[in-house]
Each structure stands twice: as C-alpha cells, then as structure tokens.
Motif scaffolding. Structure first.
Motif, PDB file in Angstrom:
ATOM      1  N   VAL A   1       0.854  -1.181   0.000  1.00 34.20           N
ATOM      2  CA  VAL A   1       0.000   0.000   0.000  1.00 34.20           C
ATOM      3  C   VAL A   1       0.894   1.236   0.000  1.00 34.20           C
ATOM      4  CG1 VAL A   1      -1.815   1.278   1.187  1.00 34.20           C
ATOM      5  CG2 VAL A   1      -1.794  -1.233   1.266  1.00 34.20           C
ATOM      6  N   VAL A   2       0.926   1.930  -1.133  1.00 31.06           N
ATOM      7  CA  VAL A   2       1.744   3.133  -1.308  1.00 31.06           C
ATOM      8  C   VAL A   2       0.837   4.229  -1.862  1.00 31.06           C
ATOM      9  CG1 VAL A   2       3.790   4.116  -2.392  1.00 31.06           C
ATOM     10  CG2 VAL A   2       3.745   1.681  -1.830  1.00 31.06           C
ATOM     11  N   ARG A   3       0.808   5.361  -1.183  1.00 28.12           N
ATOM     12  CA  ARG A   3      -0.087   6.450  -1.584  1.00 28.12           C
ATOM     13  C   ARG A   3       0.658   7.784  -1.496  1.00 28.12           C
ATOM     14  NH1 ARG A   3      -0.774   9.301   2.832  1.00 28.12           N
ATOM     15  NH2 ARG A   3      -0.967   8.319   4.882  1.00 28.12           N
ATOM     16  N   PRO A   4       0.146   8.822  -2.186  1.00 30.94           N
ATOM     17  CA  PRO A   4       0.771  10.148  -2.086  1.00 30.94           C
ATOM     18  C   PRO A   4       0.719  10.686  -0.665  1.00 30.94           C
ATOM     19  CG  PRO A   4      -0.689  10.033  -3.984  1.00 30.94           C
ATOM     20  CD  PRO A   4      -0.939   8.788  -3.177  1.00 30.94           C
ATOM     21  N   SER A   5       1.761  11.400  -0.284  1.00 29.00           N
ATOM     22  CA  SER A   5       1.800  12.023   1.038  1.00 29.00           C
ATOM     23  C   SER A   5       0.754  13.115   1.152  1.00 29.00           C
ATOM     24  CB  SER A   5       3.190  12.620   1.280  1.00 29.00           C
ATOM     25  OG  SER A   5       3.209  13.369   2.474  1.00 29.00           O
ATOM     26  N   ARG A   6       0.199  13.242   2.385  1.00 30.27           N
ATOM     27  CA  ARG A   6      -0.758  14.312   2.692  1.00 30.27           C
ATOM     28  C   ARG A   6      -0.151  15.210   3.768  1.00 30.27           C
ATOM     29  NH1 ARG A   6      -4.369   9.473   3.329  1.00 30.27           N
ATOM     30  NH2 ARG A   6      -4.004   9.796   5.566  1.00 30.27           N
TER      31      ARG A   6
ATOM     32  N   ASP B   1      12.000  11.929  -7.415  1.00 29.48           N
ATOM     33  CA  ASP B   1      12.261  13.237  -8.009  1.00 29.48           C
ATOM     34  C   ASP B   1      12.473  13.058  -9.504  1.00 29.48           C
ATOM     35  OD1 ASP B   1      12.895  15.924  -8.371  1.00 29.48           O
ATOM     36  OD2 ASP B   1      13.925  16.018  -6.448  1.00 29.48           O
ATOM     37  N   HIS B   2      11.714  13.775 -10.297  1.00 34.26           N
ATOM     38  CA  HIS B   2      11.787  13.635 -11.751  1.00 34.26           C
ATOM     39  C   HIS B   2      12.643  14.733 -12.364  1.00 34.26           C
ATOM     40  CE1 HIS B   2       7.953  11.412 -10.909  1.00 34.26           C
ATOM     41  NE2 HIS B   2       8.581  10.547 -11.678  1.00 34.26           N
TER      42      HIS B   2
ATOM     43  N   LYS C   1       7.933  14.076  -5.561  1.00 28.44           N
ATOM     44  CA  LYS C   1       6.714  13.424  -5.100  1.00 28.44           C
ATOM     45  C   LYS C   1       7.067  12.500  -3.942  1.00 28.44           C
ATOM     46  CE  LYS C   1       2.711  10.864  -6.901  1.00 28.44           C
ATOM     47  NZ  LYS C   1       2.138  10.220  -8.107  1.00 28.44           N
ATOM     48  N   THR C   2       6.432  12.718  -2.804  1.00 29.22           N
ATOM     49  CA  THR C   2       6.656  11.856  -1.646  1.00 29.22           C
ATOM     50  C   THR C   2       5.506  10.866  -1.530  1.00 29.22           C
ATOM     51  OG1 THR C   2       7.870  13.564  -0.429  1.00 29.22           O
ATOM     52  CG2 THR C   2       6.964  11.749   0.852  1.00 29.22           C
TER      53      THR C   2
END
Length: 272
Positions: A140-145, A198-199, A181-182
């Motif tokens: 389970v991997v989701r964008p940081s809030r 990091d892109h 993006k974390t």
C-alpha cells in the motif's frame, strides 16, 4: 537561479565529463533554488563560465560538488570558490561538510588530497534494468498528505539521524519542490514509511526511502520499492537511486530488485 546560468553550468559539465566521469550536480535541486541562501558559486571568464561549485543542504550537513574547465585549472579558481562556499556553510552552522568527487576523476581526487579533509565513504549510483519484480500487489503506497508531516519527520529522525529541528526544516524546504513526489508506505492503515521520487526530464530518482524501525525486516519496504519502481517504469522513466557503499543491506535490496551500479562517488569530510 537564472536559466542562462543553468545553461552555462550544463555546458561546463559536458566539457568536464569528456574526461570519462559523471559529476553529481543534483540538477533537480539546481532548478528549484529559491534564492534564500547563496548555494551556487560561479566563476566567469568574460561571458564564459569556467568554474562552478554547488552547495546542497541535507539537514545537518552540507554537500559540495564542483568543476573547473580543463583549460582553466591550476589557476586557483576552484580554491576561491571552495573558500567562499566553506565560509557560507560555517556561517549556517552545518555540523558536517562533505566534499564530493567522482571516483574516476583524477583531478578531483588529487585536489582533495591537498585539503584538510579525510575520506568518509563512497556512494554508488545505481540504475534499474528492467527485470521481473515478482509479487508486490499487496503493498500500500499512496501520495503524502499534509497530515503525514509528523510521520515524515519521525522517519528522518529515526532512520537518517536528523535532529527534530533539522527534520522539520527539511520537510518545509522540500514541501514545494515541483518535481518531487513523496509517497507514504502503509501497514494496517497506518503510514510507517516513505519513498520520494524526483523527476528530471525522463529520469526518476528515488531517495529518502525509509521504514520505521519497528516495521523493518518484514519485507514491507521491498514490496513498496518494487511497486514504485514498476509504476515509474510503466510511465517510461529511467529509474536511478544512490546508496552508501557501507549500507550493505540496502545495496543487496536494490540489487535484488534489478538495480545495477553505474557510477561511484567518493565523499571526503572537511576538517578545516
């Protein structure tokens, strides 16, 4: 930093790298400088950039990497840039100052031998080679809030040995970096780890990968890493990361997921 200066740095880097090594100039950071502190030191001969040194903030330490055009060496240019950068780092109270040189750079290594510094560690730059990653579907991997702030801070404290204030400052500094993006790693509905991507162009760089100590050793990080790598690969990115040579556990983990070493960077701690 101005676009014209960034282009000058890129041209100078190309000239220097003809000698067969890769400089670690952290382009994603160079492009997102906010100008609050002076972190970039440049030396021009007329309109031509012939010397550059970048200072990079990592919590309680400053890393420095730079270059001088091959035709302008042994003129004291880099010494002057370094002296200015060291003064800035001392004024900002960094606990550790690290100087970075590609392992293959003879000129860089010889220059560092003349300074009051000692070898600290090597870092491998690794690139993912497309490979079968196996089972990671239950990760389970989701964008940081924003409500993940304290968890992110604790991960930097417990896994990277930041102080509380350093971790807070670092969190705030990277919060608005456009290319970054974390992702948070969950276990049982709770965020227990993070992985940052990091892109830069068509490259995706993974860093800040960490799991709270009580959740380590359970395969959680491996599956999360595989999931992020698979997603970035499907988006068409070339995937890279960096790991200290002393971190054998992390090195084996990355190798098992298809990463191969492409460069080595040597770090020296300044003792002046």
């Amino acid at each position: 930093m101005k676009n014209e200066q960034l282009e000058d740095i890129r041209i100078l880097q190309q000239e220097c790298e003809r000698e067969g090594f890769t400089l670690k100039l952290n382009w994603e950071t160079l492009r997102s400088r906010n100008g609050v502190n002076k972190n970039d030191f440049l030396h021009y001969d007329g309109l031509k950039l012939v010397g550059f040194l970048g200072l990079y903030d990592f919590g309680n330490k400053a890393e420095m990497c730079g270059m001088v055009h091959p035709d302008y060496r042994r003129q004291g240019i880099f010494t002057k840039l370094l002296e200015e950068a060291i003064r800035s780092a001392v004024e900002r109270n960094y606990k550790v100052i690290l100087l970075n040189s590609p392992a293959q750079s003879h000129s860089g290594t010889e220059f560092l031998k003349q300074l009051p510094c000692e070898f600290a560690f090597s870092e491998f730059q690794m690139k993912w080679s497309e490979t079968e990653l196996g089972d990671y579907d239950d990760a389970v991997v989701r964008p940081s809030r924003r409500d993940d702030e304290e968890t992110e801070i604790q991960l930097d404290i417990q896994c990277f040995h930041f102080t509380k204030q350093e971790a807070k400052d670092y969190y705030q500094r990277i919060l608005y970096e456009d290319t970054l993006k974390t992702m948070m790693i969950e276990k049982g509905g709770r965020a227990v780890g993070k992985i940052r991507v990091d892109h830069s162009g068509r490259e995706a760089w993974i860093y800040g990968f960490s799991i709270l100590p009580k959740y380590q050793g359970k395969g959680l990080g491996r599956k999360a890493l595989k999931k992020v790598v698979a997603e970035q690969g499907q988006l068409g990115y070339e995937i890279f990361l960096e790991v200290e040579a002393t971190n054998e556990h992390a090195l084996r983990l990355y190798e098992s997921c298809g990463f191969k070493t492409i460069q080595r960077q040597d770090y020296y701690q300044y003792k002046g």
